[in-house]
Design a protein around this motif. Sequence first.
Motif, mmCIF file in Angstrom:
data_model
loop_
_atom_site.group_PDB
_atom_site.id
_atom_site.type_symbol
_atom_site.label_atom_id
_atom_site.label_comp_id
_atom_site.label_asym_id
_atom_site.label_seq_id
_atom_site.Cartn_x
_atom_site.Cartn_y
_atom_site.Cartn_z
ATOM 1 N N LEU A 39 3.170 -11.408 -14.197
ATOM 2 C CA LEU A 39 4.459 -10.769 -13.916
ATOM 3 C C LEU A 39 4.260 -9.345 -13.425
ATOM 4 C CD1 LEU A 39 7.565 -10.883 -14.032
ATOM 5 C CD2 LEU A 39 7.400 -10.122 -16.414
ATOM 6 N N LYS A 40 3.344 -8.619 -14.047
ATOM 7 C CA LYS A 40 3.068 -7.244 -13.613
ATOM 8 C C LYS A 40 2.545 -7.230 -12.185
ATOM 9 C CE LYS A 40 2.198 -5.256 -18.141
ATOM 10 N NZ LYS A 40 1.191 -4.717 -19.072
ATOM 11 N N LYS A 41 1.655 -8.172 -11.868
ATOM 12 C CA LYS A 41 1.125 -8.261 -10.504
ATOM 13 C C LYS A 41 2.233 -8.584 -9.522
ATOM 14 C CE LYS A 41 -3.529 -9.680 -11.804
ATOM 15 N NZ LYS A 41 -4.502 -10.784 -11.822
ATOM 16 N N ASP A 42 3.100 -9.547 -9.942
ATOM 17 C CA ASP A 42 4.206 -9.920 -9.059
ATOM 18 C C ASP A 42 5.163 -8.750 -8.862
ATOM 19 O OD1 ASP A 42 3.172 -12.440 -8.762
ATOM 20 O OD2 ASP A 42 4.564 -13.420 -10.184
ATOM 21 N N GLN A 43 5.443 -7.999 -9.927
ATOM 22 C CA GLN A 43 6.330 -6.838 -9.810
ATOM 23 C C GLN A 43 5.701 -5.773 -8.908
ATOM 24 O OE1 GLN A 43 6.938 -5.769 -13.913
ATOM 25 N NE2 GLN A 43 8.853 -6.952 -14.070
ATOM 26 N N ALA A 44 4.407 -5.593 -9.058
ATOM 27 C CA ALA A 44 3.710 -4.623 -8.199
ATOM 28 C C ALA A 44 3.781 -5.071 -6.744
ATOM 29 C CB ALA A 44 2.267 -4.477 -8.649
ATOM 30 N N ARG A 45 3.615 -6.354 -6.538
ATOM 31 C CA ARG A 45 3.680 -6.900 -5.175
ATOM 32 C C ARG A 45 5.090 -6.752 -4.618
ATOM 33 N NH1 ARG A 45 1.648 -7.619 -0.442
ATOM 34 N NH2 ARG A 45 2.095 -9.608 0.512
ATOM 35 N N VAL A 46 6.111 -6.994 -5.460
ATOM 36 C CA VAL A 46 7.501 -6.847 -5.009
ATOM 37 C C VAL A 46 7.768 -5.386 -4.645
ATOM 38 C CG1 VAL A 46 9.903 -6.904 -5.811
ATOM 39 C CG2 VAL A 46 8.407 -8.854 -6.218
ATOM 40 N N GLU A 47 7.295 -4.460 -5.475
ATOM 41 C CA GLU A 47 7.500 -3.034 -5.169
ATOM 42 C C GLU A 47 6.790 -2.658 -3.880
ATOM 43 O OE1 GLU A 47 6.221 -0.829 -8.587
ATOM 44 O OE2 GLU A 47 7.858 -1.569 -9.822
ATOM 45 N N GLU A 48 5.616 -3.212 -3.696
ATOM 46 C CA GLU A 48 4.867 -2.940 -2.469
ATOM 47 C C GLU A 48 5.610 -3.460 -1.252
ATOM 48 O OE1 GLU A 48 0.870 -4.749 -0.516
ATOM 49 O OE2 GLU A 48 0.714 -4.193 -2.617
ATOM 50 N N LEU A 49 6.116 -4.682 -1.366
ATOM 51 C CA LEU A 49 6.856 -5.286 -0.258
ATOM 52 C C LEU A 49 8.158 -4.535 -0.003
ATOM 53 C CD1 LEU A 49 6.297 -9.088 -0.903
ATOM 54 C CD2 LEU A 49 5.269 -7.693 0.895
ATOM 55 N N GLN A 50 8.828 -4.088 -1.083
ATOM 56 C CA GLN A 50 10.058 -3.325 -0.913
ATOM 57 C C GLN A 50 9.756 -1.987 -0.219
ATOM 58 O OE1 GLN A 50 11.661 -3.088 -4.863
ATOM 59 N NE2 GLN A 50 12.939 -4.926 -4.577
ATOM 60 N N GLY A 51 8.606 -1.410 -0.612
ATOM 61 C CA GLY A 51 8.197 -0.157 0.043
ATOM 62 C C GLY A 51 7.933 -0.375 1.518
ATOM 63 N N GLU A 52 7.253 -1.467 1.868
ATOM 64 C CA GLU A 52 6.984 -1.777 3.267
ATOM 65 C C GLU A 52 8.285 -2.014 4.016
ATOM 66 O OE1 GLU A 52 4.311 -5.005 4.046
ATOM 67 O OE2 GLU A 52 2.800 -4.194 2.697
ATOM 68 N N LEU A 53 9.194 -2.736 3.368
ATOM 69 C CA LEU A 53 10.480 -3.035 3.997
ATOM 70 C C LEU A 53 11.265 -1.742 4.214
ATOM 71 C CD1 LEU A 53 12.326 -5.334 4.954
ATOM 72 C CD2 LEU A 53 13.304 -5.363 2.670
ATOM 73 N N ALA A 54 11.224 -0.860 3.264
ATOM 74 C CA ALA A 54 11.946 0.403 3.398
ATOM 75 C C ALA A 54 11.322 1.245 4.492
ATOM 76 C CB ALA A 54 11.913 1.154 2.070
ATOM 77 N N THR A 55 10.004 1.243 4.619
ATOM 78 C CA THR A 55 9.351 2.020 5.671
ATOM 79 C C THR A 55 9.613 1.402 7.033
ATOM 80 O OG1 THR A 55 7.301 0.823 5.345
ATOM 81 C CG2 THR A 55 7.522 2.944 4.238
ATOM 82 N N ARG A 56 9.730 0.130 7.152
ATOM 83 C CA ARG A 56 10.037 -0.515 8.427
ATOM 84 C C ARG A 56 11.460 -0.212 8.847
ATOM 85 N NH1 ARG A 56 7.298 -6.498 8.239
ATOM 86 N NH2 ARG A 56 5.172 -5.750 8.180
ATOM 87 N N ARG A 57 12.346 -0.130 7.909
ATOM 88 C CA ARG A 57 13.743 0.167 8.248
ATOM 89 C C ARG A 57 13.865 1.637 8.687
ATOM 90 N NH1 ARG A 57 17.129 -2.711 3.432
ATOM 91 N NH2 ARG A 57 16.588 -4.818 4.011
ATOM 92 N N VAL A 58 13.102 2.455 8.079
ATOM 93 C CA VAL A 58 13.172 3.878 8.416
ATOM 94 C C VAL A 58 12.488 4.139 9.747
ATOM 95 C CG1 VAL A 58 12.407 6.161 7.660
ATOM 96 C CG2 VAL A 58 13.279 4.508 6.024
ATOM 97 N N GLU A 59 11.420 3.496 10.067
ATOM 98 C CA GLU A 59 10.652 3.732 11.301
ATOM 99 C C GLU A 59 11.463 3.470 12.551
ATOM 100 O OE1 GLU A 59 7.050 1.535 11.219
ATOM 101 O OE2 GLU A 59 6.318 2.576 9.476
ATOM 102 N N PRO A 60 12.213 2.365 12.645
ATOM 103 C CA PRO A 60 12.934 2.157 13.902
ATOM 104 C C PRO A 60 13.986 3.242 14.161
ATOM 105 C CG PRO A 60 12.894 0.124 12.639
ATOM 106 C CD PRO A 60 12.281 1.200 11.830
ATOM 107 N N THR A 61 14.541 3.840 13.205
ATOM 108 C CA THR A 61 15.581 4.852 13.415
ATOM 109 C C THR A 61 14.957 6.175 13.838
ATOM 110 O OG1 THR A 61 15.511 5.407 11.069
ATOM 111 C CG2 THR A 61 17.224 3.894 11.797
ATOM 112 N N THR A 62 13.694 6.378 13.504
ATOM 113 C CA THR A 62 13.049 7.631 13.845
ATOM 114 C C THR A 62 12.535 7.591 15.272
ATOM 115 O OG1 THR A 62 10.996 6.843 12.907
ATOM 116 C CG2 THR A 62 12.345 8.302 11.549
ATOM 117 N N ARG A 63 12.400 6.557 15.902
ATOM 118 C CA ARG A 63 11.852 6.480 17.251
ATOM 119 C C ARG A 63 12.855 6.810 18.248
ATOM 120 N NH1 ARG A 63 8.231 1.078 17.614
ATOM 121 N NH2 ARG A 63 6.941 1.589 15.941
#
Length: 147
Positions: free
Chosen positions: A123-147
Amino acid sequence: MPTDTEMDMSEFMMPTKEKDMSESMMPTDKEIDESGSVLCGRKLPLWLGLLLLLAAGGLLVHLIYFAVRANSKACVDGLQAQKECQELNHLQRQLNQPQEVLQEKEAEAATCKPTVATLRDSLKKDQARVEELQGELATRRVEPTTR
């Protein structure tokens, strides 16, 4: 010459030897005296009466001896001890049953603990993976607006 019906009747009319013997075995009214005894004045032999009296006396003596021994303090105490022992054995069996169930449940719990630990780590690994994926998703959403 007699007919068949007459021959049948003659069988009923003429007593057979078996009937004569059974009638002679049964006591007649004369043989039964006022007390209802079929002995009719026949006396019990003296030796047989003494033998029966001796046997009855012997049985009575043994019965008294047994009654005294069965009700003696040692016998009563022994029966009480036996009864207490049976009660203790019964209580011990009643106590052992829940202890066995407890041991079974502890054994089940012991096998569950590693499984729970494994699931927690997963569960801890899965939560870490979810946080990582959420972080990636948040960075992808932010990147297109900055270009």
